[in-house]
Design a protein around this motif. Structure first.
Motif, short mmCIF file in Angstrom:
data_model
loop_
_atom_site.label_atom_id
_atom_site.label_comp_id
_atom_site.label_asym_id
_atom_site.label_seq_id
_atom_site.Cartn_x
_atom_site.Cartn_y
_atom_site.Cartn_z
N THR A 73 0.82 -1.21 0.00
CA THR A 73 0.00 0.00 0.00
C THR A 73 0.86 1.26 0.00
O THR A 73 2.02 1.25 0.41
CB THR A 73 -0.92 0.05 1.23
OG1 THR A 73 -0.13 0.08 2.44
CG2 THR A 73 -1.84 -1.15 1.26
N ARG A 74 0.25 2.33 -0.46
CA ARG A 74 0.81 3.68 -0.36
C ARG A 74 -0.33 4.61 0.04
O ARG A 74 -1.49 4.39 -0.33
CB ARG A 74 1.40 4.14 -1.69
CG ARG A 74 2.65 3.42 -2.11
CD ARG A 74 3.85 3.77 -1.22
NE ARG A 74 5.06 3.12 -1.72
CZ ARG A 74 5.45 1.89 -1.38
NH1 ARG A 74 4.69 1.18 -0.57
NH2 ARG A 74 6.57 1.38 -1.85
N GLY A 75 0.01 5.67 0.78
CA GLY A 75 -0.99 6.64 1.19
C GLY A 75 -0.92 6.88 2.68
O GLY A 75 -0.18 6.21 3.41
N ARG A 81 -4.97 4.27 2.49
CA ARG A 81 -3.87 3.45 1.98
C ARG A 81 -4.38 2.58 0.84
O ARG A 81 -5.28 1.75 1.04
CB ARG A 81 -3.26 2.59 3.09
CG ARG A 81 -2.69 3.44 4.23
CD ARG A 81 -1.95 2.61 5.26
NE ARG A 81 -0.80 1.92 4.71
CZ ARG A 81 0.39 2.48 4.48
NH1 ARG A 81 0.56 3.78 4.75
NH2 ARG A 81 1.39 1.78 4.01
N ILE A 82 -3.82 2.78 -0.35
CA ILE A 82 -4.29 2.12 -1.57
C ILE A 82 -3.32 1.01 -1.95
O ILE A 82 -2.10 1.22 -1.99
CB ILE A 82 -4.45 3.12 -2.73
CG1 ILE A 82 -5.38 4.27 -2.31
CG2 ILE A 82 -4.98 2.42 -3.97
CD1 ILE A 82 -6.77 3.83 -1.90
N LEU A 83 -3.87 -0.16 -2.24
CA LEU A 83 -3.07 -1.32 -2.61
C LEU A 83 -2.79 -1.32 -4.11
O LEU A 83 -3.71 -1.21 -4.92
CB LEU A 83 -3.84 -2.60 -2.23
CG LEU A 83 -3.21 -3.94 -2.60
CD1 LEU A 83 -1.88 -4.13 -1.87
CD2 LEU A 83 -4.17 -5.07 -2.26
N GLY A 116 -7.34 -0.94 5.37
CA GLY A 116 -7.49 -0.26 6.65
C GLY A 116 -7.52 -1.27 7.77
O GLY A 116 -8.25 -2.26 7.70
N TYR A 117 -6.73 -1.04 8.82
CA TYR A 117 -6.60 -2.02 9.89
C TYR A 117 -7.52 -1.74 11.07
O TYR A 117 -7.47 -2.46 12.06
CB TYR A 117 -5.13 -2.10 10.33
CG TYR A 117 -4.25 -2.69 9.25
CD1 TYR A 117 -4.17 -4.06 9.07
CD2 TYR A 117 -3.53 -1.86 8.38
CE1 TYR A 117 -3.39 -4.62 8.07
CE2 TYR A 117 -2.75 -2.40 7.37
CZ TYR A 117 -2.68 -3.77 7.22
OH TYR A 117 -1.91 -4.32 6.21
N ASP A 118 -8.35 -0.72 10.98
CA ASP A 118 -9.35 -0.45 12.01
C ASP A 118 -10.70 -0.97 11.52
O ASP A 118 -11.33 -0.38 10.63
CB ASP A 118 -9.44 1.05 12.30
CG ASP A 118 -10.47 1.38 13.38
OD1 ASP A 118 -11.03 0.43 13.99
OD2 ASP A 118 -10.71 2.58 13.62
#
Length: 396
Positions: free
Chosen positions: A148-150, A154-156, A202-204
């Motif tokens: 990811t970047r951002g 965050r975009i894969l 997203g990890y949330d």
């Protein structure tokens, strides 16, 4: 059984399946008997059968069971929750041990890009959660690259797996790459979601919708009980009290989850499907390198796309594949799948089943002896590496 001294400086790839997280999450194996003998259905077997027979009254509850037992627990996973039980604590410890071993291997690479690839068909967050804990402790400097970047979003993107991070001296007189593990989810992740024509990570997951409430779980319970009953047969798998409207409402939401279903189907969303094939191409590219190594663990090769890809790649004479087998029966099955390929070694333990603990302790482990320091009379064996000291640094 796998000599780290022979492979650490090659292009290393790992392929992990559901066996790595067993103890936190169940595998696809069900307890429903096929008939005579001890053979039992897997979730993939039953789903394919119900789909072929157009039996949606049992197919959709089967995926409700899968969602309740595998996907939702993965969405709710935290290290604190995992460590609360002994089986969960063992799983987390094993992920930690593996990551530490893999990082010590890439640290010793001569190449500037000190990377290895971890391909996984698991949806859960064991790798990122354990990596986060290691980074917070501050004893190991490394990068877990999830593609990811951002910042706020965050975009894969597949191209991000080709990047690596370097440190340079103040005056630019040297460069040193930071050890990196590329984490590549072949079958999707509970942390993915669709954002227009892109995949957002997203990890949330605190706001993630629950597809089954307590009432639905109560209705599903008798169905799940039969699937988990060793005395059950296919005739015992019941219909449920869900209405057709309730089943179809669940199915419409379930199809939006960014994972590959455990059947012959693939992603239902085009953006996920495209990324899936990009990741297969990445795996193929990595296995075509002159000094490629592939180590599989907890993976049954039930995904025919991956099996065919690996089989085709075996024409590369520089590729070495180690297939780690849980049991002697699985070892026989894997020997059959890769019969005639000299660059495949199917590994099995003779005295016990190969779980994640024994994989770390007996299969992928550091040599017992360290290479002596310079000017000492002993001559080291060529296959041995310096063992890591307590701080993770080389002994020479």
């Amino acid at each position: 059984m796998i000599s780290i001294g022979d492979i650490y400086n090659q292009d290393i790839n790992f392929l992990f399946g559901s066996g790595a997280s067993f103890g936190l999450f169940p595998t696809l194996q069900l307890q429903v008997q096929r008939g005579e003998g001890s053979s039992r259905y897997t979730l993939e077997d039953l789903a394919t059968k119900f789909e072929r027979e157009q039996d949606r009254r049992r197919m959709i509850p089967l995926f409700m069971h899968y969602y309740a037992s595998c996907i939702r627990p993965a969405e709710r996973l935290s290290l604190e929750q995992a460590m609360a039980s002994e089986p969960g604590a063992v799983v987390i410890k094993n992920y930690r041990t593996f990551l530490t071993t893999a990082l010590e291997m890439v640290k010793r690479r001569k190449a500037l890009d000190r990377r290895c690839n971890v391909f996984t068909t698991n949806y859960d967050g064991c790798f990122p959660l354990v990596a986060d804990a290691l980074i917070k402790e501050g004893n190991i400097d490394f990068v877990l690259n999830d593609g990811t970047r951002g910042f706020t979003q965050r975009i894969l993107q597949a191209r991000n797996f080709g990047a690596y991070l370097c440190q340079a001296g103040v005056f630019g007189r040297y460069q040193s790459s930071i050890p990196q593990i590329n984490l590549i989810h072949l079958h999707g992740s509970v942390y993915w979601s669709k954002l227009d024509a892109a995949i957002q990570v997203g990890y949330d997951l605190s706001r993630r919708e629950d597809l089954l409430d307590s009432d639905a779980m109560a209705v599903l319970q008798p169905f799940s009980a039969v699937l988990n009953d060793p005395a059950s047969t296919l005739a015992d798998v019941p219909d449920t009290a869900f209405s057709n409207a309730e089943l179809e409402a669940f199915w419409a939401k379930y199809e939006q989850i960014p994972i590959v279903n455990p059947t012959k189907w693939k992603f239902h969303e085009t953006v996920y499907e495209e990324h899936y094939y990009q990741m297969l191409r990445l795996l193929s590219y990595e296995l075509e390198k002159p000094n490629a190594v592939l180590i599989t663990f907890g993976f049954s090769f039930a995904d025919e796309h991956i099996l065919n890809l690996v089989t085709r790649s075996l024409s590369n004479p520089g590729l070495q594949v180690f297939v780690c087998c849980y049991s002697k029966s699985e070892h026989a099955a894997m020997e059959g799948k890769f019969k005639g390929h000299r660059n495949v070694e199917c590994l099995v333990l003779q005295d016990r089943e190969m779980d994640f603990t024994s994989f770390n302790e007996q299969v992928l482990t550091w040599p017992k002896a360290a290479v002596p320091r310079p000017n000492t009379p002993a001559t080291p064996a060529p296959a041995l590496l310096p063992a890591p000291d307590a701080d993770g640094e080389d002994l020479i």
